[in-house]
Scaffold this motif. Structure first.
Motif, mmCIF file in Angstrom:
data_model
loop_
_atom_site.group_PDB
_atom_site.id
_atom_site.type_symbol
_atom_site.label_atom_id
_atom_site.label_comp_id
_atom_site.label_asym_id
_atom_site.label_seq_id
_atom_site.Cartn_x
_atom_site.Cartn_y
_atom_site.Cartn_z
ATOM 1 N N UNK A 261 24.580 96.440 -61.815
ATOM 2 C CA UNK A 261 24.032 96.883 -59.694
ATOM 3 C C UNK A 261 23.857 96.416 -59.232
ATOM 4 N N UNK A 262 22.846 95.232 -59.349
ATOM 5 C CA UNK A 262 22.712 94.872 -57.967
ATOM 6 C C UNK A 262 23.976 94.183 -57.171
ATOM 7 N N UNK A 263 24.940 93.507 -58.442
ATOM 8 C CA UNK A 263 26.099 92.838 -57.642
ATOM 9 C C UNK A 263 27.167 93.965 -57.347
ATOM 10 N N UNK A 264 27.092 95.150 -58.152
ATOM 11 C CA UNK A 264 27.580 96.533 -57.005
ATOM 12 C C UNK A 264 27.234 96.804 -55.840
ATOM 13 N N UNK A 265 26.271 97.014 -55.790
ATOM 14 C CA UNK A 265 25.060 97.068 -54.591
ATOM 15 C C UNK A 265 25.523 96.420 -53.683
ATOM 16 N N UNK A 266 25.656 94.768 -53.690
ATOM 17 C CA UNK A 266 25.712 94.051 -52.167
ATOM 18 C C UNK A 266 27.124 94.385 -52.071
ATOM 19 N N UNK A 267 27.760 94.559 -52.481
ATOM 20 C CA UNK A 267 29.214 94.775 -52.534
ATOM 21 C C UNK A 267 29.391 95.968 -51.721
ATOM 22 N N UNK A 268 28.982 97.222 -52.010
ATOM 23 C CA UNK A 268 28.837 98.840 -50.928
ATOM 24 C C UNK A 268 28.184 98.379 -49.815
ATOM 25 N N UNK A 269 26.898 97.682 -50.439
ATOM 26 C CA UNK A 269 26.196 96.927 -49.388
ATOM 27 C C UNK A 269 27.075 96.309 -48.263
ATOM 28 N N UNK A 270 27.523 95.350 -48.285
ATOM 29 C CA UNK A 270 28.403 94.693 -47.546
ATOM 30 C C UNK A 270 29.533 95.345 -46.821
ATOM 31 N N UNK A 271 29.723 96.411 -46.947
ATOM 32 C CA UNK A 271 31.175 97.195 -46.312
ATOM 33 C C UNK A 271 29.856 98.828 -45.333
ATOM 34 N N UNK A 272 28.809 98.917 -46.434
ATOM 35 C CA UNK A 272 27.598 99.666 -45.188
ATOM 36 C C UNK A 272 27.089 100.116 -44.851
ATOM 37 N N UNK A 273 26.272 98.006 -44.390
ATOM 38 C CA UNK A 273 25.579 97.820 -43.399
ATOM 39 C C UNK A 273 24.059 98.837 -43.813
ATOM 40 N N UNK A 274 24.007 98.233 -45.172
ATOM 41 C CA UNK A 274 22.326 99.261 -45.677
ATOM 42 C C UNK A 274 21.370 98.504 -46.242
ATOM 43 N N UNK A 275 21.117 97.343 -45.411
ATOM 44 C CA UNK A 275 20.460 96.827 -46.322
ATOM 45 C C UNK A 275 20.336 96.061 -47.638
ATOM 46 N N UNK A 276 18.888 96.318 -47.993
ATOM 47 C CA UNK A 276 18.428 96.019 -49.583
ATOM 48 C C UNK A 276 18.569 98.046 -50.502
ATOM 49 N N UNK A 277 18.834 98.819 -49.375
ATOM 50 C CA UNK A 277 18.910 99.848 -50.007
ATOM 51 C C UNK A 277 19.143 100.056 -51.202
ATOM 52 N N UNK A 278 20.877 100.082 -50.902
ATOM 53 C CA UNK A 278 21.907 100.365 -52.351
ATOM 54 C C UNK A 278 21.767 99.116 -53.187
ATOM 55 N N UNK A 279 21.640 97.488 -53.060
ATOM 56 C CA UNK A 279 21.208 96.679 -54.322
ATOM 57 C C UNK A 279 20.419 97.294 -55.055
ATOM 58 N N UNK A 280 19.124 97.914 -54.517
ATOM 59 C CA UNK A 280 17.821 97.733 -54.732
ATOM 60 C C UNK A 280 18.535 99.650 -56.371
ATOM 61 N N UNK A 281 19.101 100.251 -55.715
ATOM 62 C CA UNK A 281 19.141 101.896 -55.829
ATOM 63 C C UNK A 281 20.329 101.349 -56.820
ATOM 64 N N UNK A 282 21.474 100.506 -56.677
ATOM 65 C CA UNK A 282 22.217 100.873 -57.949
ATOM 66 C C UNK A 282 21.746 99.726 -59.042
ATOM 67 N N UNK A 283 21.034 99.125 -58.553
ATOM 68 C CA UNK A 283 20.238 97.824 -59.342
ATOM 69 C C UNK A 283 19.264 98.802 -60.576
ATOM 70 N N UNK A 284 18.504 100.093 -60.471
ATOM 71 C CA UNK A 284 17.719 100.748 -61.034
ATOM 72 C C UNK A 284 18.945 101.207 -61.803
ATOM 73 N N UNK A 285 19.827 102.249 -60.883
ATOM 74 C CA UNK A 285 20.468 102.823 -62.394
ATOM 75 C C UNK A 285 20.736 102.267 -63.203
#
Length: 356
Positions: A261-285
């Motif tokens: 989840x964290x790896x997926x969130x970091x990948x999406x976040x690098x395109x989304x420019x969304x800080x830590x929200x998406x890595x944390x969210x996908x990681x919890x998923x």
């Protein structure tokens, strides 16, 4: 002055009294008459009709109660999303952001408080953002859907082998399936956390580490007490349910899910420019649902993002565009939608990729 709200309140009280008479008083009187032998034989048809009305009354009561419960949780999470990122404690009464007057319990009632005051502070009469009542409606709807599918529907949407068909509202209320109730609460914790992320991102604030750590503790701690909360294994060739697994397999399921989840969130976040929200969210998923759910949630996230991007505002300043997609679209809100869609279709997505 008898305004519209007074009329609505009177109707609500009338419906409440009728519900009590229908579900409490009438059954009690009927039981007393039957026990005393005074219930007429001609009243059997009337009794059958009343039982049907009582059934629908209980269904409507359950719907209203679940929706109100979701609104109460949303009201609390609004406080968390406002105070915690600003370094404030969550204890203490809510106050008007303008005149700093403490709000009464009536003002804090979900849905009712905001509508009753016409969207304004009761004291200074300045407008209160509609965000609060909108958030309460959204989470109320999420609670209603998840409880309806998972708990009332007998786990209809879950990848479990002991799926139960809907047996009636009486069984749900008076003889509940505790396993399904635990699963429902576990998944609502995840969705409520993502909902809080979305509220914080609406204010363009970073996600506090304390909220992430608290949710992570629940995602790891609750399955340690009830391992059956984990419905997926890290090994796709093993059985889908974790009812009898502990130890290494249990730990690997959470670890692999969280890392994926964290790896997926970091990948999406690098395109989304969304800080830590998406890595944390996908990681919890990944921690709550497993690494397989991360992939399906990513798919639904892409669909939701593409749909939202098509309907985004056409006039966006160059300054906002330079900040990336997160300045226009709420990534955490899209993740909440994606996770909800995955949970509702989990049974069928698990069957679609089940190894032969």
């Amino acid at each position: 002055m008898f305004d519209r709200f007074s009329m609505v309140k009177s109707i609500a009280w009338l419906l409440g009294v009728l519900l009590v008479l229908l579900l409490v008083v009438l059954p009690l009187l009927t039981a007393l008459l039957i026990d005393s032998g005074r219930f007429p034989a001609s009243g059997v048809r009337f009794l059958i009709a009343i039982e049907g009305v009582q059934k629908w009354g209980m269904i409507l009561f359950l719907i209203a109660w679940v929706f109100f419960l979701g609104g109460c949780i949303a009201s609390f999470l609004n406080v968390v999303a406002w105070r915690v990122p600003r370094g404030r404690g969550i204890l203490g009464s809510s106050k008007c952001p303008y005149c700093n007057v403490s709000l009464s319990w009536r003002d804090n009632l979900p849905f009712v408080g905001w509508i009753r005051n016409a969207g304004r502070c009761r004291t200074c009469r300045l407008p209160i953002s509609a965000r609060y009542v909108i958030a309460e409606f959204i989470l109320g709807f999420v609670f209603l859907v998840i409880i309806g599918f998972e708990f009332v529907g007998g786990g209809w949407n879950l990848p479990i082998s002991n799926h139960e068909s809907f047996a009636g509202i009486e069984e749900v209320l008076f003889d509940p399936n505790w396993h399904l109730l635990q699963l429902t609460i576990f998944h609502l914790i995840l969705l409520s956390t993502l909902f809080t992320f979305a509220l914080i991102e609406t204010d363009r604030l970073p996600i506090p580490k304390s909220i992430v750590l608290f949710s992570l503790m629940l995602g790891i701690g609750l399955p340690m007490i009830w391992p059956e909360l984990l419905l997926e294994s890290w090994n796709p060739f093993s059985a889908s349910e974790m009812l009898e697994r502990t130890g290494l397999d249990f730990g690997l399921t959470i670890l692999v899910g969280g890392l994926a989840g964290v790896a997926t969130g970091w990948l999406v976040s690098s395109l989304w420019r969304d800080g830590l929200a998406l890595p944390a969210g996908f990681g919890l998923v990944g921690v709550f649902l497993g690494w397989q759910s991360v992939l399906w949630t990513l798919l639904f996230f892409g669909v939701a993002a593409g749909t939202a991007f098509c309907f985004r505002p056409t006039r966006v300043s160059s300054e906002v565009k330079s900040k990336g997609n997160s300045a226009v679209l709420n990534g955490s809100a899209l993740l909440l939608i994606a996770t909800l869609l995955h949970v509702l279709t989990w049974r069928w997505t698990a069957l679609a990729v089940a190894p032969f």
